[in-house]
Design an enzyme around this catalytic site. Structure first.
Site, PDB file in Angstrom:
ATOM      1  N   GLU A   1      22.340  59.649  43.387  1.00 15.62           N
ATOM      2  CA  GLU A   1      21.624  58.703  44.266  1.00 15.62           C
ATOM      3  C   GLU A   1      20.364  58.161  43.594  1.00 15.62           C
ATOM      4  OE1 GLU A   1      21.746  61.687  47.544  1.00 15.62           O
ATOM      5  OE2 GLU A   1      22.326  59.977  48.774  1.00 15.62           O
TER       6      GLU A   1
ATOM      7  N   GLY B   1      21.928  64.047  45.024  1.00 18.40           N
ATOM      8  CA  GLY B   1      20.686  63.280  44.941  1.00 18.40           C
ATOM      9  C   GLY B   1      20.423  62.744  43.539  1.00 18.40           C
TER      10      GLY B   1
ATOM     11  N   GLU C   1      28.505  66.501  48.139  1.00 19.91           N
ATOM     12  CA  GLU C   1      27.933  67.035  49.385  1.00 19.91           C
ATOM     13  C   GLU C   1      28.982  67.589  50.347  1.00 19.91           C
ATOM     14  OE1 GLU C   1      26.989  64.241  47.889  1.00 19.91           O
ATOM     15  OE2 GLU C   1      24.810  64.114  47.876  1.00 19.91           O
TER      16      GLU C   1
ATOM     17  N   ALA D   1      19.908  67.301  45.320  1.00 19.62           N
ATOM     18  CA  ALA D   1      18.781  67.809  46.101  1.00 19.62           C
ATOM     19  C   ALA D   1      18.800  69.324  45.967  1.00 19.62           C
ATOM     20  CB  ALA D   1      18.936  67.393  47.554  1.00 19.62           C
TER      21      ALA D   1
HETATM   22  N1  COA Z   1      19.996  72.929  44.109  1.00 19.19           N
HETATM   23  C1  COA Z   1      19.396  74.075  43.779  1.00 19.19           C
HETATM   24  N2  COA Z   1      19.656  74.737  42.630  1.00 19.19           N
HETATM   25  C2  COA Z   1      20.563  74.208  41.791  1.00 19.19           C
HETATM   26  C3  COA Z   1      21.239  73.007  42.084  1.00 19.19           C
HETATM   27  C4  COA Z   1      20.917  72.354  43.298  1.00 19.19           C
HETATM   28  N3  COA Z   1      21.468  71.181  43.649  1.00 19.19           N
HETATM   29  N4  COA Z   1      22.092  72.737  41.066  1.00 19.19           N
HETATM   30  C5  COA Z   1      21.957  73.727  40.173  1.00 19.19           C
HETATM   31  N5  COA Z   1      21.026  74.623  40.617  1.00 19.19           N
HETATM   32  C6  COA Z   1      20.581  75.848  39.951  1.00 19.19           C
HETATM   33  C7  COA Z   1      21.604  76.955  40.029  1.00 19.19           C
HETATM   34  O1  COA Z   1      21.511  77.621  41.263  1.00 19.19           O
HETATM   35  C8  COA Z   1      21.208  77.818  38.857  1.00 19.19           C
HETATM   36  O2  COA Z   1      20.060  78.559  39.209  1.00 19.19           O
HETATM   37  P1  COA Z   1      19.956  80.143  38.860  1.00 19.19           P
HETATM   38  O3  COA Z   1      20.046  80.183  37.351  1.00 19.19           O
HETATM   39  O4  COA Z   1      18.616  80.536  39.380  1.00 19.19           O
HETATM   40  O5  COA Z   1      21.123  80.791  39.518  1.00 19.19           O
HETATM   41  C9  COA Z   1      20.757  76.783  37.814  1.00 19.19           C
HETATM   42  O6  COA Z   1      20.446  75.608  38.547  1.00 19.19           O
HETATM   43  C10 COA Z   1      21.827  76.452  36.794  1.00 19.19           C
HETATM   44  O7  COA Z   1      22.995  76.050  37.487  1.00 19.19           O
HETATM   45  P2  COA Z   1      24.445  76.749  37.300  1.00 19.19           P
HETATM   46  O8  COA Z   1      25.219  76.522  38.551  1.00 19.19           O
HETATM   47  O9  COA Z   1      24.278  78.156  36.842  1.00 19.19           O
HETATM   48  O10 COA Z   1      25.015  75.871  36.097  1.00 19.19           O
HETATM   49  P3  COA Z   1      26.549  75.584  35.786  1.00 19.19           P
HETATM   50  O11 COA Z   1      26.590  74.933  34.462  1.00 19.19           O
HETATM   51  O12 COA Z   1      27.377  76.793  35.993  1.00 19.19           O
HETATM   52  O13 COA Z   1      27.012  74.509  36.891  1.00 19.19           O
HETATM   53  C11 COA Z   1      26.755  72.537  38.250  1.00 19.19           C
HETATM   54  C12 COA Z   1      26.419  73.232  36.919  1.00 19.19           C
HETATM   55  C13 COA Z   1      25.940  71.250  38.292  1.00 19.19           C
HETATM   56  C14 COA Z   1      28.248  72.224  38.317  1.00 19.19           C
HETATM   57  C15 COA Z   1      26.347  73.456  39.445  1.00 19.19           C
HETATM   58  O14 COA Z   1      25.008  73.889  39.243  1.00 19.19           O
HETATM   59  C16 COA Z   1      26.422  72.798  40.791  1.00 19.19           C
HETATM   60  O15 COA Z   1      27.498  72.640  41.322  1.00 19.19           O
HETATM   61  N6  COA Z   1      25.260  72.444  41.373  1.00 19.19           N
HETATM   62  C17 COA Z   1      25.163  71.889  42.691  1.00 19.19           C
HETATM   63  C18 COA Z   1      25.625  70.449  42.713  1.00 19.19           C
HETATM   64  C19 COA Z   1      25.548  69.912  44.128  1.00 19.19           C
HETATM   65  O16 COA Z   1      26.256  70.331  45.018  1.00 19.19           O
HETATM   66  N7  COA Z   1      24.655  68.915  44.301  1.00 19.19           N
HETATM   67  C20 COA Z   1      24.500  68.260  45.560  1.00 19.19           C
HETATM   68  C21 COA Z   1      23.407  68.877  46.334  1.00 19.19           C
HETATM   69  S1  COA Z   1      23.214  68.053  47.897  1.00 19.19           S
END
Ligand code: COA
Length: 259
Positions: free
Chosen positions: A114, A111, A134, A66
């Protein structure tokens, strides 16, 4: 139907749907969720669509969760509303009358995991990663993740994933039964399309009743065996059942009409 955040392509009755926010790893913001709700309605209603594949844009992310930026400042009631709406949209995917397959092309987190679990089954590319992170945010899954993960991988493995917030790779997801196949990235959509082509060649009403009967296992308001009896009986009132059985006995290929 037109969508703000989804790309769609219909070929031979199979709708390929690409969630298209690659710069945010296809995170599910309000627009994407609204589009997914509309998509489930369209898949059911459009007779030209026999089945669908949901995938993510780019080679890195299926859906990274999400959209976390939309969580800031929500009250308890708003949090519950968000979960209720999300669950209802994912129910409309899970209970769709047509088969919907997740082609998981990268991160399927929160999400995203999910959403993949709400689909009828999952195929992953070798670089896919699954998790429910989460707890790292002081949250739990809200779009059905605590329920479907237990259903799909069992309580012990589910609780480990839910409580550690850790990720598993595609090979582990295969071993857990979370995905049916792991293939190289370039074979992901071809594999999903080939499987769906096999499915959509069968009698559509029978396919729909496979879905509803399997879902009845997890519906506490239904007796699954009774649901199966009713669905089995309903098949006898279809042209496709008459066609399928006649074709077998006449040693020819059936031609199904979906009636
Ligand atoms: N919500 C909003 N933005 C998100 C996102 C999320 N769930 N997951 C990734 N993004 C965004 C990042 O903020 C980044 O945006 P920016 O370039 O404007 O800063 C972009 O997507 C790329 O992500 P980034 O974190 O730079 O890539 P990465 O390869 O370093 O890491 C992940 C990848 C998936 C490990 C990391 O993005 C992450 O941990 N995301 C969140 C996962 C999460 O907690 N999901 C559950 C949400 S309830």
């Amino acid at each position: 139907m037109s969508y703000k955040t989804l790309l769609t392509e219909l070929e031979n009755g199979i709708l390929t749907v690409t969630i298209n926010r690659p710069d945010k790893l296809n995170a599910l913001n309000r627009d994407v969720m609204e589009d997914l709700g509309k998509l489930a309605v369209e898949i059911n209603a459009n007779a030209d669509i026999r089945g669908a594949i949901i995938t993510g844009s780019g080679q890195k992310g299926f859906v990274a969760g999400a959209d976390i930026s939309e969580f800031v400042g929500l009250s308890v009631t708003e949090g519950m509303d968000l979960a209720r709406k999300g669950q209802s949209i994912f129910f409309s995917i899970e209970n769709n009358g047509k088969p919907i397959v997740a082609a998981v092309n990268g991160f399927a987190l929160g999400g995203g995991c999910e959403l993949a679990m709400a689909c009828h089954f999952r195929i992953a590319s070798e670089n896919a990663k699954f998790g429910q992170p989460e707890v790292n945010l002081g949250l739990i899954p809200g779009y059905g993740g605590t329920q479907r993960l237990v259903q799909l991988v069992g309580k012990g493995r589910a609780l480990e994933l839910l409580m550690t917030g850790g990720m598993i790779d595609a090979a582990t997801a295969l071993q857990y039964g979370l995905v049916n196949y792991v293939v190289p990235q370039e074979e992901l959509l071809p594999k999903a399309k080939a499987l769906l082509a096999t499915i959509v060649a069968k009698a559509p009403l029978a396919i729909s009743r496979c879905i509803s009967s399997a879902n009845a296992v997890f519906d506490e308001n239904l007796n699954g065996f009774e649901a199966e009896i009713a669905a089995f009986g309903d098949c006898f009132d279809t042209e496709d059942m008459r066609e399928g059985t006649s074709a077998f006995l006449e040693k020819r290929k059936p031609v199904f009409s979906g009636k």
